[in-house]
Design a protein around this motif. Sequence first.
Motif, PDB file in Angstrom:
ATOM      1  N   THR A   1       7.565  -5.526 -36.405  1.00  0.00           N
ATOM      2  CA  THR A   1       7.220  -6.722 -35.642  1.00  0.00           C
ATOM      3  C   THR A   1       8.184  -7.830 -36.015  1.00  0.00           C
ATOM      4  O   THR A   1       8.353  -8.146 -37.190  1.00  0.00           O
ATOM      5  N   LEU A   2       8.812  -8.405 -35.026  1.00  0.00           N
ATOM      6  CA  LEU A   2       9.814  -9.442 -35.265  1.00  0.00           C
ATOM      7  C   LEU A   2       9.245 -10.852 -35.235  1.00  0.00           C
ATOM      8  O   LEU A   2       9.958 -11.809 -35.468  1.00  0.00           O
ATOM      9  N   GLY A   3       8.005 -11.021 -34.934  1.00  0.00           N
ATOM     10  CA  GLY A   3       7.431 -12.364 -34.864  1.00  0.00           C
ATOM     11  C   GLY A   3       7.413 -12.859 -33.437  1.00  0.00           C
ATOM     12  O   GLY A   3       7.936 -12.210 -32.530  1.00  0.00           O
ATOM     13  N   PRO A   4       6.806 -14.014 -33.228  1.00  0.00           N
ATOM     14  CA  PRO A   4       6.679 -14.518 -31.853  1.00  0.00           C
ATOM     15  C   PRO A   4       8.025 -14.877 -31.256  1.00  0.00           C
ATOM     16  O   PRO A   4       8.900 -15.398 -31.939  1.00  0.00           O
ATOM     17  N   ARG A   5       8.176 -14.578 -30.002  1.00  0.00           N
ATOM     18  CA  ARG A   5       9.381 -14.965 -29.266  1.00  0.00           C
ATOM     19  C   ARG A   5       9.178 -16.350 -28.684  1.00  0.00           C
ATOM     20  O   ARG A   5       8.076 -16.717 -28.317  1.00  0.00           O
ATOM     21  N   PRO A   6      10.267 -17.111 -28.612  1.00  0.00           N
ATOM     22  CA  PRO A   6      10.135 -18.430 -27.980  1.00  0.00           C
ATOM     23  C   PRO A   6       9.676 -18.259 -26.537  1.00  0.00           C
ATOM     24  O   PRO A   6      10.101 -17.332 -25.860  1.00  0.00           O
ATOM     25  N   THR A   7       8.808 -19.150 -26.088  1.00  0.00           N
ATOM     26  CA  THR A   7       8.292 -19.038 -24.726  1.00  0.00           C
ATOM     27  C   THR A   7       9.246 -19.637 -23.699  1.00  0.00           C
ATOM     28  O   THR A   7       9.124 -19.377 -22.522  1.00  0.00           O
ATOM     29  N   ALA A   8      10.176 -20.442 -24.140  1.00  0.00           N
ATOM     30  CA  ALA A   8      11.086 -21.081 -23.193  1.00  0.00           C
ATOM     31  C   ALA A   8      12.419 -21.359 -23.877  1.00  0.00           C
ATOM     32  O   ALA A   8      12.475 -21.589 -25.076  1.00  0.00           O
ATOM     33  N   LEU A   9      13.482 -21.321 -23.100  1.00  0.00           N
ATOM     34  CA  LEU A   9      14.786 -21.716 -23.616  1.00  0.00           C
ATOM     35  C   LEU A   9      14.759 -23.191 -23.979  1.00  0.00           C
ATOM     36  O   LEU A   9      14.031 -23.979 -23.371  1.00  0.00           O
ATOM     37  N   ILE A  10      15.584 -23.575 -24.947  1.00  0.00           N
ATOM     38  CA  ILE A  10      15.655 -24.987 -25.332  1.00  0.00           C
ATOM     39  C   ILE A  10      16.320 -25.752 -24.195  1.00  0.00           C
ATOM     40  O   ILE A  10      17.472 -25.526 -23.865  1.00  0.00           O
ATOM     41  N   ARG A  11      15.555 -26.637 -23.584  1.00  0.00           N
ATOM     42  CA  ARG A  11      16.058 -27.451 -22.480  1.00  0.00           C
ATOM     43  C   ARG A  11      16.060 -28.926 -22.820  1.00  0.00           C
ATOM     44  O   ARG A  11      16.486 -29.754 -22.030  1.00  0.00           O
ATOM     45  N   SER A  12      15.536 -29.258 -24.022  1.00  0.00           N
ATOM     46  CA  SER A  12      15.506 -30.652 -24.438  1.00  0.00           C
ATOM     47  C   SER A  12      15.563 -30.729 -25.961  1.00  0.00           C
ATOM     48  O   SER A  12      14.921 -29.942 -26.650  1.00  0.00           O
ATOM     49  N   VAL A  13      16.332 -31.686 -26.461  1.00  0.00           N
ATOM     50  CA  VAL A  13      16.375 -31.984 -27.886  1.00  0.00           C
ATOM     51  C   VAL A  13      15.962 -33.444 -28.034  1.00  0.00           C
ATOM     52  O   VAL A  13      16.528 -34.326 -27.386  1.00  0.00           O
TER      53      VAL A  13
END
Length: 142
Positions: A5-17
């Motif tokens: 198990t690799l852990g949770p995947r990000p639900t969205a690409l980074i679109r804001s910093v």
Amino acid sequence: MPKITLGPRPTALIRSVIVSYGDGHNDAPRGDALRIDTRPLRNPPTDPAVREQMLHSTGLDPHVREYVRATPGFEAIVQHGLDRALGLLALPERRFRVDIHVACGGGRHRSVVVAEELAERLRAAGVGVETEHRHVGRPILT
């Protein structure tokens, strides 16, 4: 063979910093970004009732977050920033991320709380967000 198990995947690409910072340090982040000024909000270290506690705390602490969120004008500042960011992110020709710079005087309390609140609301809208708190570890400015 065991399952990995690799852990949770990000639900969205980074679109804001979102970067919080203190204007008083004279090294504001550079670049094209929405700028949100939180200085109209009540500054925790200047309130005699909570000053001692706030001198050793930051906007990442729950009691500071509660204090800043209870300040008149907080919701309007956050909602205005959220509306502006979502409007830019919705533009069909937008191919780059939307950065947000959140300022206060010293970068330890108000800007941190507003940055974190904006990040939570953008994530709830399905936007991938990263936060950076540029001056959260610096001493209180006089």
